[in-house]
Design a protein around this motif. Sequence first.
Motif, short mmCIF file in Angstrom:
data_model
loop_
_atom_site.label_atom_id
_atom_site.label_comp_id
_atom_site.label_asym_id
_atom_site.label_seq_id
_atom_site.Cartn_x
_atom_site.Cartn_y
_atom_site.Cartn_z
N SER A 185 0.83 -1.22 0.00
CA SER A 185 0.00 0.00 0.00
C SER A 185 0.85 1.26 0.00
O SER A 185 0.61 2.20 -0.76
N THR A 186 1.87 1.28 0.85
CA THR A 186 2.74 2.46 0.93
C THR A 186 3.54 2.64 -0.35
O THR A 186 3.69 3.76 -0.84
N MET A 187 4.05 1.57 -0.91
CA MET A 187 4.80 1.67 -2.16
C MET A 187 3.92 2.21 -3.29
O MET A 187 4.36 3.01 -4.12
N ARG A 188 2.65 1.79 -3.30
CA ARG A 188 1.73 2.32 -4.32
C ARG A 188 1.53 3.82 -4.15
O ARG A 188 1.46 4.56 -5.14
N LYS A 189 1.45 4.26 -2.91
CA LYS A 189 1.26 5.69 -2.67
C LYS A 189 2.46 6.50 -3.16
O LYS A 189 2.31 7.58 -3.75
N TRP A 190 3.66 5.99 -2.92
CA TRP A 190 4.85 6.69 -3.44
C TRP A 190 4.87 6.66 -4.96
O TRP A 190 5.24 7.66 -5.61
N ASN A 191 4.47 5.55 -5.54
CA ASN A 191 4.44 5.47 -7.00
C ASN A 191 3.42 6.42 -7.61
O ASN A 191 3.65 6.99 -8.68
N VAL A 192 2.30 6.60 -6.94
CA VAL A 192 1.30 7.57 -7.41
C VAL A 192 1.91 8.97 -7.43
O VAL A 192 1.71 9.74 -8.38
N LEU A 193 2.64 9.31 -6.38
CA LEU A 193 3.30 10.62 -6.34
C LEU A 193 4.24 10.80 -7.53
O LEU A 193 4.19 11.83 -8.22
N TYR A 194 5.09 9.82 -7.79
CA TYR A 194 6.06 9.97 -8.87
C TYR A 194 5.40 9.97 -10.25
O TYR A 194 5.86 10.66 -11.17
N LYS A 195 4.32 9.22 -10.37
CA LYS A 195 3.59 9.23 -11.63
C LYS A 195 2.99 10.61 -11.89
O LYS A 195 3.08 11.15 -13.00
N CYS A 196 2.39 11.19 -10.85
CA CYS A 196 1.80 12.52 -11.00
C CYS A 196 2.88 13.59 -11.17
O CYS A 196 2.67 14.59 -11.85
N LEU A 197 4.03 13.36 -10.55
CA LEU A 197 5.13 14.32 -10.69
C LEU A 197 5.57 14.44 -12.14
O LEU A 197 5.96 15.52 -12.61
N GLN A 198 5.50 13.35 -12.87
CA GLN A 198 5.92 13.36 -14.27
C GLN A 198 4.84 13.91 -15.21
O GLN A 198 5.09 14.07 -16.40
N SER A 199 3.67 14.22 -14.65
CA SER A 199 2.58 14.78 -15.47
C SER A 199 2.69 16.30 -15.50
O SER A 199 2.69 16.94 -14.44
N PRO A 200 2.79 16.91 -16.66
CA PRO A 200 2.92 18.37 -16.76
C PRO A 200 1.74 19.13 -16.18
O PRO A 200 1.86 20.29 -15.79
N SER A 201 0.59 18.48 -16.09
CA SER A 201 -0.62 19.17 -15.62
C SER A 201 -0.78 19.15 -14.10
O SER A 201 -1.69 19.79 -13.57
N SER A 202 0.08 18.42 -13.38
CA SER A 202 -0.06 18.31 -11.93
C SER A 202 0.30 19.63 -11.25
O SER A 202 1.32 20.24 -11.56
N SER A 203 -0.54 20.03 -10.30
CA SER A 203 -0.27 21.25 -9.55
C SER A 203 0.59 20.93 -8.33
O SER A 203 0.65 19.79 -7.88
N PHE A 204 1.21 21.96 -7.78
CA PHE A 204 2.03 21.79 -6.58
C PHE A 204 1.19 21.28 -5.43
O PHE A 204 1.62 20.40 -4.66
N GLU A 205 -0.02 21.81 -5.29
CA GLU A 205 -0.91 21.43 -4.19
C GLU A 205 -1.31 19.95 -4.30
O GLU A 205 -1.35 19.23 -3.29
N ASP A 206 -1.61 19.50 -5.52
CA ASP A 206 -1.97 18.09 -5.69
C ASP A 206 -0.80 17.18 -5.35
O ASP A 206 -0.96 16.15 -4.69
N LEU A 207 0.37 17.55 -5.81
CA LEU A 207 1.56 16.74 -5.55
C LEU A 207 1.86 16.68 -4.06
O LEU A 207 2.25 15.64 -3.53
#
Length: 430
Positions: A185-207
Amino acid sequence: MALYNLLNTVLFNSHIVTLCDHSAEVFNLSDQYPPLWNESPGQFSDYSMENGKYIIDPWVYPKRMGMYKILLNKTASYFEKFAPDNEQNFLWGLPLQHSWQFITGRLVDPTRTTDCGYESGDHLCISVDSWWADMNYFLCALPFLAAVDSGIMGISSDQVLLLPPPKDQTKFCLSVSSCQSSFPSTMRKWNVLYKCLQSPSSSFEDLLKYLWEAHVSSLKDGYKMFEDRLDYYSKPEAGFGKDWCVVLDYLAAASFPTIFSTVSEFQKALPPRVLVDGDRAPFISDFTDLQNTVLLGLKLLHEVDSATVQKCQAEPFSWYISDLSSVLVTESVWGLATHCLKASKQARLLQRKVGFISDVGHRARRVADICPKADALRTLPSRGRLQYAFKTKVARELTAHASCQVKHRQVEALQGVEDAQVTALSANRI
């Protein structure tokens, strides 16, 4: 913004840079890097390689710090849209917290059965018996290996291996695959962060929200396994460790921005050494007034959290600080300290340090606007007025949560405790 605003109030009124206004000073990251930052590995090739795998020993301070350094370097390009020079990279909070633990002696062997971490012994050793070191492992290995797995680090998932500690090896995952197996579960949460980090549309607040979800999950994984390590410490230090875990829940709920400048300033308010028997905030002589006040405030926050949120198994309620931050900062902390100090001169000094504003009437009227029984509030003494408002809000929040199944007698008991505090505060008015 709840706890963030609270902490900003404390820091601002202690005459240091506020957490929310970075324009007040010229900030240079390189001047405030963690100890041995420049000497720590900054790329995978700085570690040894065996059988096609990079071998990292996370039980040596510079080696573990190097994992953070690589993570910061590899993610820097994704934060350029927010600010130059990696200033807005919220992953800075991880190595800065690790460096604070190192500087304050929290990574040494608390059992003193080895010389691990001590100046007279292996100074750069990180002890597996250290509660702080073990909790930090989960905020180093998991985010680091999840970043490898996400592809953000530029190597494959099977190309890195962490060395185990000298004991309790089965409690620590050492590779991407073992961490995914042990803490999916925790590894998935970190992976979600890195996936969103690589998205140009992600906001600072969402990240930032995804970061805190992964951060809190990592700590919960670690705490379940290492709570017994707190037995190695003095009662004040063990209590502070527990207080710290609680305050992190509020920092997470407030989406506290863990960028370099905010964390650097915030850590100035934390204890500069391991607490020992006899240490009692706000009377610790070798701590600053700010450190004493914040340490007392964290203890209070934990006590209130235990008396309310945890009984209900509910989420931290934002009103607790957003609507009544003045009550917590200037009334609850102040009131407890005044009760202990028994001297008006010292009490007035503490008033100034926690930012007590003299216009109590204005503040009481603001609280009365959001609380029922406004007429009753006006009949109470100034400090009692705010304390009563705090009590009323607690009672309202408890009864509002249907899932809590809070009995009326629990609310009445809480009111009785707070009424007693009001009486005590009124009797000790300055």
